[in-house]
Write a protein that holds these residues in place. Structure first.
Motif, PDB file in Angstrom:
ATOM      1  N   ARG A  78      28.993  41.644  46.696  1.00  0.00           N
ATOM      2  CA  ARG A  78      28.885  40.355  47.379  1.00  0.00           C
ATOM      3  C   ARG A  78      29.616  39.263  46.592  1.00  0.00           C
ATOM      4  NH1 ARG A  78      23.432  42.163  48.163  1.00  0.00           N
ATOM      5  NH2 ARG A  78      22.664  40.699  46.578  1.00  0.00           N
ATOM      6  N   VAL A  79      29.553  39.342  45.274  1.00  0.00           N
ATOM      7  CA  VAL A  79      30.262  38.360  44.447  1.00  0.00           C
ATOM      8  C   VAL A  79      31.771  38.483  44.642  1.00  0.00           C
ATOM      9  CG1 VAL A  79      30.825  37.739  42.058  1.00  0.00           C
ATOM     10  CG2 VAL A  79      28.445  38.143  42.721  1.00  0.00           C
ATOM     11  N   ILE A  80      32.284  39.714  44.640  1.00  0.00           N
ATOM     12  CA  ILE A  80      33.721  39.922  44.853  1.00  0.00           C
ATOM     13  C   ILE A  80      34.129  39.433  46.239  1.00  0.00           C
ATOM     14  CG2 ILE A  80      35.558  41.638  44.994  1.00  0.00           C
ATOM     15  CD1 ILE A  80      34.515  41.166  42.183  1.00  0.00           C
ATOM     16  N   ALA A  89      43.139  35.745  44.915  1.00  0.00           N
ATOM     17  CA  ALA A  89      43.898  36.978  45.124  1.00  0.00           C
ATOM     18  C   ALA A  89      43.363  38.093  44.236  1.00  0.00           C
ATOM     19  CB  ALA A  89      45.380  36.740  44.823  1.00  0.00           C
ATOM     20  N   ALA A  90      43.585  39.330  44.669  1.00  0.00           N
ATOM     21  CA  ALA A  90      43.102  40.487  43.914  1.00  0.00           C
ATOM     22  C   ALA A  90      43.688  40.523  42.504  1.00  0.00           C
ATOM     23  CB  ALA A  90      43.449  41.776  44.665  1.00  0.00           C
ATOM     24  N   ARG A  91      44.928  40.073  42.333  1.00  0.00           N
ATOM     25  CA  ARG A  91      45.557  40.089  41.009  1.00  0.00           C
ATOM     26  C   ARG A  91      44.884  39.136  40.032  1.00  0.00           C
ATOM     27  NH1 ARG A  91      50.225  36.058  40.590  1.00  0.00           N
ATOM     28  NH2 ARG A  91      49.891  34.616  42.311  1.00  0.00           N
ATOM     29  N   ASP A  92      44.086  38.187  40.556  1.00  0.00           N
ATOM     30  CA  ASP A  92      43.420  37.212  39.706  1.00  0.00           C
ATOM     31  C   ASP A  92      41.955  37.556  39.448  1.00  0.00           C
ATOM     32  OD1 ASP A  92      45.693  35.635  39.419  1.00  0.00           O
ATOM     33  OD2 ASP A  92      45.300  34.547  41.275  1.00  0.00           O
ATOM     34  N   ALA A 124      36.615  38.714  35.125  1.00  0.00           N
ATOM     35  CA  ALA A 124      37.370  37.530  34.724  1.00  0.00           C
ATOM     36  C   ALA A 124      38.155  37.050  35.937  1.00  0.00           C
ATOM     37  CB  ALA A 124      38.315  37.855  33.571  1.00  0.00           C
ATOM     38  N   VAL A 125      37.998  35.772  36.258  1.00  0.00           N
ATOM     39  CA  VAL A 125      38.599  35.210  37.467  1.00  0.00           C
ATOM     40  C   VAL A 125      39.527  34.066  37.082  1.00  0.00           C
ATOM     41  CG1 VAL A 125      38.168  34.257  39.752  1.00  0.00           C
ATOM     42  CG2 VAL A 125      36.460  35.749  38.678  1.00  0.00           C
ATOM     43  N   LYS A 126      40.751  34.118  37.599  1.00  0.00           N
ATOM     44  CA  LYS A 126      41.710  33.042  37.348  1.00  0.00           C
ATOM     45  C   LYS A 126      41.828  32.176  38.599  1.00  0.00           C
ATOM     46  CE  LYS A 126      45.446  33.783  35.001  1.00  0.00           C
ATOM     47  NZ  LYS A 126      46.779  34.264  34.567  1.00  0.00           N
ATOM     48  N   PHE A 127      41.570  30.887  38.427  1.00  0.00           N
ATOM     49  CA  PHE A 127      41.700  29.925  39.523  1.00  0.00           C
ATOM     50  C   PHE A 127      43.012  29.179  39.344  1.00  0.00           C
ATOM     51  CE2 PHE A 127      37.139  30.563  39.063  1.00  0.00           C
ATOM     52  CZ  PHE A 127      36.735  30.739  40.374  1.00  0.00           C
ATOM     53  N   ARG A 128      43.901  29.324  40.312  1.00  0.00           N
ATOM     54  CA  ARG A 128      45.196  28.646  40.250  1.00  0.00           C
ATOM     55  C   ARG A 128      45.143  27.264  40.895  1.00  0.00           C
ATOM     56  NH1 ARG A 128      48.934  32.359  38.509  1.00  0.00           N
ATOM     57  NH2 ARG A 128      48.217  34.517  38.580  1.00  0.00           N
TER      58      ARG A 128
END
Length: 243
Positions: A78-80, A89-92, A124-128
């Motif tokens: 659910r988090v994903i 995006a999946a890459r992030d 780990a999540v990258k927010f652009r």
């Protein structure tokens, strides 16, 4: 003797072909009629971070290891899904840690007894888009995330800022050399060598301030992420010839 003279001449020509800036400060030849001055200077520039990276995860506990992992997997799905719905995006999104540990009860003069298991899963999540990261944090919590670390701020493409810092470092080094030369009754004749001694690309050494909505506030109040400014710097070592 002719062989020795030819060898010396070739070595002299090879040394002359090496640019002065490429020579290290330790190997730069010192002229007998000149004074050598070594200066270390750091140039700086400020930028607003445009990348935020955080770790978000789920911690679950259950009497058995299998149950703890199963519940954790369901909540992590659910988090994903919430991250993807927020436009990440999946890459992030990258798995940072998966763990399973037994939980113990301790009693005096008794061996520890396993009372259950704790499962963890962290991504780990990258927010652009830093401006949207606060709303994404709220969505993560609503989806079941109960562990959040960060965010860490960074400049996505710091090369232009680094170049500005490098130019500032050279300017500062030259000004300092002029000061020393004037104080010594000399003048700066030329630059003999330049070494880049280090750089800071603007990664935040500590997380920025997170402002969380209080329980008594309106239900539409959201977490705000305030990126502030970060310093990008470059350090140079320069050798000056004074006369």
């Amino acid at each position: 003797m002719r062989y020795q003279f030819a060898t010396a001449a070739l070595l002299a020509l090879a040394s002359a072909a090496v640019p002065a800036a490429a020579q290290s400060l330790d190997t730069t030849p010192i002229l007998p009629d000149a004074t050598v001055l070594d200066v270390v200077a750091t140039g700086r520039t400020m930028r607003t971070p445009d990348i935020a990276t955080l770790r978000a995860g789920v911690v679950t506990q259950s009497p058995t290891a299998a149950a703890a992992l199963a519940e954790n997997a369901q909540r992590m799905d659910r988090v994903i899904a919430a991250l993807r719905a927020a436009g990440i995006a999946a890459r992030d999104i990258a798995t940072a840690n998966v763990g399973l540990q037994p939980q113990y009860r301790y009693t005096d003069n008794q061996p520890p007894v396993i009372t259950g298991y704790q499962a963890t899963n962290t991504v780990a999540v990258k927010f652009r888009d830093v401006a949207k990261s606060g709303a994404a944090l709220d969505a993560l919590v609503k989806a079941g995330a109960n562990q959040i670390d960060g965010p860490q701020m960074a400049v996505d493409q710091p090369e232009a800022a680094l170049d500005a810092a490098r130019a500032d470092a050279v300017k500062r080094a030259r000004a300092r050399a002029e000061l020393y030369a004037q104080a010594a009754g000399l003048r700066v004749d030329r630059i003999a060598a330049i070494d880049e001694a280090g750089e800071n690309r603007g990664d935040s050494p500590r997380p920025p301030v997170l402002q969380f909505a209080r329980a008594e506030m309106a239900s539409d109040a959201a977490t705000r992420v305030m990126p502030g400014e970060t310093e990008i710097s470059a350090t140079v070592r320069m050798r000056f010839i004074l006369r």
